[in-house]
Design a protein around this motif. Structure first.
Motif, PDB file in Angstrom:
ATOM      1  N   LYS A 117       0.856  -1.187   0.000  1.00 40.53           N
ATOM      2  CA  LYS A 117       0.000   0.000   0.000  1.00 40.53           C
ATOM      3  C   LYS A 117       0.892   1.236   0.000  1.00 40.53           C
ATOM      4  O   LYS A 117       1.810   1.343   0.813  1.00 40.53           O
ATOM      5  CB  LYS A 117      -0.897   0.021   1.244  1.00 40.53           C
ATOM      6  N   HIS A 118       0.628   2.158  -0.931  1.00 41.58           N
ATOM      7  CA  HIS A 118       1.383   3.400  -0.922  1.00 41.58           C
ATOM      8  C   HIS A 118       0.496   4.558  -1.337  1.00 41.58           C
ATOM      9  O   HIS A 118      -0.517   4.387  -1.991  1.00 41.58           O
ATOM     10  CB  HIS A 118       2.628   3.306  -1.815  1.00 41.58           C
ATOM     11  N   LEU A 119       0.918   5.749  -0.914  1.00 41.57           N
ATOM     12  CA  LEU A 119       0.137   6.963  -1.106  1.00 41.57           C
ATOM     13  C   LEU A 119       1.077   8.098  -1.472  1.00 41.57           C
ATOM     14  O   LEU A 119       2.166   8.219  -0.902  1.00 41.57           O
ATOM     15  CB  LEU A 119      -0.603   7.300   0.193  1.00 41.57           C
ATOM     16  N   PHE A 120       0.672   8.929  -2.428  1.00 42.66           N
ATOM     17  CA  PHE A 120       1.489  10.067  -2.852  1.00 42.66           C
ATOM     18  C   PHE A 120       0.880  11.349  -2.276  1.00 42.66           C
ATOM     19  O   PHE A 120      -0.228  11.729  -2.629  1.00 42.66           O
ATOM     20  CB  PHE A 120       1.523  10.144  -4.383  1.00 42.66           C
ATOM     21  N   VAL A 121       1.614  11.999  -1.377  1.00 42.23           N
ATOM     22  CA  VAL A 121       1.151  13.230  -0.742  1.00 42.23           C
ATOM     23  C   VAL A 121       1.589  14.417  -1.601  1.00 42.23           C
ATOM     24  O   VAL A 121       2.784  14.651  -1.803  1.00 42.23           O
ATOM     25  CB  VAL A 121       1.715  13.367   0.682  1.00 42.23           C
ATOM     26  N   THR A 122       0.624  15.149  -2.122  1.00 40.07           N
ATOM     27  CA  THR A 122       0.895  16.345  -2.907  1.00 40.07           C
ATOM     28  C   THR A 122       0.153  17.514  -2.275  1.00 40.07           C
ATOM     29  O   THR A 122      -0.605  17.333  -1.320  1.00 40.07           O
ATOM     30  CB  THR A 122       0.497  16.142  -4.383  1.00 40.07           C
ATOM     31  N   GLY A 123       0.392  18.718  -2.782  1.00 42.27           N
ATOM     32  CA  GLY A 123      -0.215  19.892  -2.162  1.00 42.27           C
ATOM     33  C   GLY A 123      -0.712  20.897  -3.177  1.00 42.27           C
ATOM     34  O   GLY A 123      -0.431  20.788  -4.374  1.00 42.27           O
ATOM     35  N   THR A 124      -1.441  21.882  -2.681  1.00 44.11           N
ATOM     36  CA  THR A 124      -1.905  22.961  -3.537  1.00 44.11           C
ATOM     37  C   THR A 124      -0.828  24.013  -3.738  1.00 44.11           C
ATOM     38  O   THR A 124      -0.980  24.902  -4.565  1.00 44.11           O
ATOM     39  CB  THR A 124      -3.154  23.633  -2.934  1.00 44.11           C
ATOM     40  N   ASP A 125       0.270  23.927  -2.978  1.00 42.92           N
ATOM     41  CA  ASP A 125       1.307  24.955  -3.027  1.00 42.92           C
ATOM     42  C   ASP A 125       2.533  24.442  -2.274  1.00 42.92           C
ATOM     43  O   ASP A 125       2.487  23.400  -1.612  1.00 42.92           O
ATOM     44  CB  ASP A 125       0.787  26.243  -2.370  1.00 42.92           C
ATOM     45  N   THR A 126       3.618  25.193  -2.368  1.00 40.98           N
ATOM     46  CA  THR A 126       4.796  24.916  -1.552  1.00 40.98           C
ATOM     47  C   THR A 126       4.576  25.469  -0.141  1.00 40.98           C
ATOM     48  O   THR A 126       3.934  26.500   0.033  1.00 40.98           O
ATOM     49  CB  THR A 126       6.037  25.574  -2.187  1.00 40.98           C
ATOM     50  N   GLY A 127       5.092  24.789   0.859  1.00 41.13           N
ATOM     51  CA  GLY A 127       4.945  25.246   2.233  1.00 41.13           C
ATOM     52  C   GLY A 127       3.554  25.061   2.791  1.00 41.13           C
ATOM     53  O   GLY A 127       3.164  25.730   3.751  1.00 41.13           O
ATOM     54  N   ILE A 128       2.812  24.137   2.215  1.00 41.03           N
ATOM     55  CA  ILE A 128       1.417  23.936   2.592  1.00 41.03           C
ATOM     56  C   ILE A 128       1.267  23.051   3.828  1.00 41.03           C
ATOM     57  O   ILE A 128       0.221  23.004   4.458  1.00 41.03           O
ATOM     58  CB  ILE A 128       0.645  23.334   1.392  1.00 41.03           C
ATOM     59  N   GLY A 129       2.341  22.307   4.162  1.00 43.13           N
ATOM     60  CA  GLY A 129       2.280  21.402   5.300  1.00 43.13           C
ATOM     61  C   GLY A 129       2.403  19.940   4.931  1.00 43.13           C
ATOM     62  O   GLY A 129       2.104  19.056   5.750  1.00 43.13           O
ATOM     63  N   LYS A 130       2.882  19.645   3.713  1.00 43.23           N
ATOM     64  CA  LYS A 130       2.975  18.258   3.254  1.00 43.23           C
ATOM     65  C   LYS A 130       3.892  17.416   4.132  1.00 43.23           C
ATOM     66  O   LYS A 130       3.596  16.247   4.400  1.00 43.23           O
ATOM     67  CB  LYS A 130       3.482  18.187   1.810  1.00 43.23           C
ATOM     68  N   THR A 131       5.017  18.000   4.543  1.00 38.75           N
ATOM     69  CA  THR A 131       5.987  17.212   5.311  1.00 38.75           C
ATOM     70  C   THR A 131       5.445  16.864   6.687  1.00 38.75           C
ATOM     71  O   THR A 131       5.616  15.736   7.172  1.00 38.75           O
ATOM     72  CB  THR A 131       7.319  17.971   5.431  1.00 38.75           C
ATOM     73  N   ILE A 132       4.767  17.815   7.342  1.00 37.72           N
ATOM     74  CA  ILE A 132       4.159  17.532   8.652  1.00 37.72           C
ATOM     75  C   ILE A 132       3.066  16.484   8.497  1.00 37.72           C
ATOM     76  O   ILE A 132       2.967  15.540   9.296  1.00 37.72           O
ATOM     77  CB  ILE A 132       3.588  18.816   9.275  1.00 37.72           C
ATOM     78  N   VAL A 133       2.240  16.632   7.473  1.00 38.16           N
ATOM     79  CA  VAL A 133       1.194  15.643   7.223  1.00 38.16           C
ATOM     80  C   VAL A 133       1.814  14.278   6.940  1.00 38.16           C
ATOM     81  O   VAL A 133       1.336  13.243   7.435  1.00 38.16           O
ATOM     82  CB  VAL A 133       0.287  16.092   6.059  1.00 38.16           C
ATOM     83  N   SER A 134       2.885  14.253   6.167  1.00 40.22           N
ATOM     84  CA  SER A 134       3.545  12.983   5.846  1.00 40.22           C
ATOM     85  C   SER A 134       4.086  12.314   7.103  1.00 40.22           C
ATOM     86  O   SER A 134       3.934  11.094   7.284  1.00 40.22           O
ATOM     87  CB  SER A 134       4.680  13.219   4.848  1.00 40.22           C
ATOM     88  N   ALA A 135       4.719  13.099   7.980  1.00 39.67           N
ATOM     89  CA  ALA A 135       5.225  12.544   9.240  1.00 39.67           C
ATOM     90  C   ALA A 135       4.082  12.016  10.097  1.00 39.67           C
ATOM     91  O   ALA A 135       4.188  10.952  10.720  1.00 39.67           O
ATOM     92  CB  ALA A 135       6.015  13.605   9.998  1.00 39.67           C
ATOM     93  N   TRP A 136       2.985  12.755  10.146  1.00 41.89           N
ATOM     94  CA  TRP A 136       1.807  12.349  10.916  1.00 41.89           C
ATOM     95  C   TRP A 136       1.223  11.050  10.369  1.00 41.89           C
ATOM     96  O   TRP A 136       0.864  10.143  11.133  1.00 41.89           O
ATOM     97  CB  TRP A 136       0.784  13.481  10.874  1.00 41.89           C
ATOM     98  N   LEU A 137       1.163  10.945   9.032  1.00 39.09           N
ATOM     99  CA  LEU A 137       0.670   9.719   8.413  1.00 39.09           C
ATOM    100  C   LEU A 137       1.592   8.542   8.737  1.00 39.09           C
ATOM    101  O   LEU A 137       1.117   7.454   9.081  1.00 39.09           O
ATOM    102  CB  LEU A 137       0.576   9.899   6.899  1.00 39.09           C
ATOM    103  N   CYS A 138       2.899   8.752   8.620  1.00 42.40           N
ATOM    104  CA  CYS A 138       3.854   7.682   8.923  1.00 42.40           C
ATOM    105  C   CYS A 138       3.714   7.224  10.373  1.00 42.40           C
ATOM    106  O   CYS A 138       3.784   6.024  10.672  1.00 42.40           O
ATOM    107  CB  CYS A 138       5.277   8.162   8.671  1.00 42.40           C
ATOM    108  N   LYS A 139       3.504   8.175  11.261  1.00 37.78           N
ATOM    109  CA  LYS A 139       3.396   7.876  12.694  1.00 37.78           C
ATOM    110  C   LYS A 139       2.171   7.011  12.992  1.00 37.78           C
ATOM    111  O   LYS A 139       2.263   5.991  13.681  1.00 37.78           O
ATOM    112  CB  LYS A 139       3.302   9.187  13.470  1.00 37.78           C
ATOM    113  N   HIS A 140       1.022   7.402  12.456  1.00 35.75           N
ATOM    114  CA  HIS A 140      -0.232   6.743  12.833  1.00 35.75           C
ATOM    115  C   HIS A 140      -0.588   5.559  11.939  1.00 35.75           C
ATOM    116  O   HIS A 140      -1.315   4.654  12.368  1.00 35.75           O
ATOM    117  CB  HIS A 140      -1.373   7.758  12.835  1.00 35.75           C
ATOM    118  N   TRP A 141      -0.089   5.568  10.704  1.00 36.32           N
ATOM    119  CA  TRP A 141      -0.369   4.466   9.768  1.00 36.32           C
ATOM    120  C   TRP A 141       0.761   3.439   9.790  1.00 36.32           C
ATOM    121  O   TRP A 141       0.676   2.410   9.133  1.00 36.32           O
ATOM    122  CB  TRP A 141      -0.571   5.033   8.362  1.00 36.32           C
ATOM    123  N   GLU A 142       1.811   3.757  10.538  1.00 38.24           N
ATOM    124  CA  GLU A 142       2.989   2.899  10.669  1.00 38.24           C
ATOM    125  C   GLU A 142       3.583   2.582   9.296  1.00 38.24           C
ATOM    126  O   GLU A 142       3.807   1.426   8.924  1.00 38.24           O
ATOM    127  CB  GLU A 142       2.642   1.619  11.430  1.00 38.24           C
TER     128      GLU A 142
END
Length: 205
Positions: A2-27
């Motif tokens: 299972k894999h997911l591609f995190v993209t954003g509406t802009d640069t600096g939108i919060g993708k990296t924080i969201v990605s870390a949060w997803l990695c943390k809770h989705w393991e």
């Protein structure tokens, strides 16, 4: 896998924080195919500190904080879609650079990379004024390119009117709403739980 591609509406939108949060809770593991800009630490380093996820090395590490096609030219690098292959693991969060139409070279964009990898996209957007237009345009681009969209994550103060408009006009679910954290830490991300609707969507991949 299972894999997911995190993209954003802009640069600096919060993708990296969201990605870390997803990695943390989705393991899940984490992979940033293209890192543009190395000063101050890479996104992979941030995600490692915030989630302790397994990090797969970037395919391209570019020195300048610019669009990949421009940063690659400065570094004397030629980026091609054939450079990229998904790391093999059970669960993987892939984070793009900038928005969906950011160019990798003078032919291919992040959209083409998503298609090349066979990815489903998760779109990260701001919750505030202007987000309806930016989010719906990004969703149109993704759908027009034939990239499946899992849903949207909004970052910022909760705005129910914008959430409802995005779901109505964008025809995708808003799967989670994250705050702008006062302190960005592993504990803060850990304490903010994952909504059941997002977990169900992720497990359906």
């Amino acid at each position: 896998m299972k894999h997911l591609f995190v993209t954003g509406t802009d640069t600096g939108i919060g993708k990296t924080i969201v990605s870390a949060w997803l990695c943390k809770h989705w393991e899940a593991d984490y992979w940033k195919p293209v890192q543009s800009g190395l000063e101050g630490g890479s996104d992979s380093e941030w995600v490692a500190r915030l989630s302790h996820a397994r990090i797969h090395p970037e395919t391209h590490r570019l020195t300048q904080p610019l669009s990949p096609h421009q940063a690659a030219e400065i570094d004397g690098v030629k980026i091609q879609l054939s450079d990229f292959e998904l790391p093999q693991t059970e669960r993987l969060v892939v984070e793009g650079a900038g928005g969906s139409l950011v160019p990798l070279n003078w032919r291919d964009t992040m959209l083409d990379l998503m298609k090349h990898l066979g990815s489903c996209a998760l779109l990260v957007a701001r919750s505030g004024l202007g987000t309806i237009n930016h989010t719906c345009l990004s969703l149109q681009a993704l759908k027009g390119a034939g990239v499946p969209v899992l849903g949207v994550i909004l970052v910022g103060e909760v705005n129910s009117a914008n959430r409802e408009a995005i779901q109505h006009f964008g025809e995708v679910p808003v799967l989670a709403e994250l705050p702008v954290f006062n302190e960005i830490s592993e504990q803060a991300l850990s304490d903010f739980g994952m909504p059941e609707r997002l977990l169900r969507a992720l497990n359906s991949l």
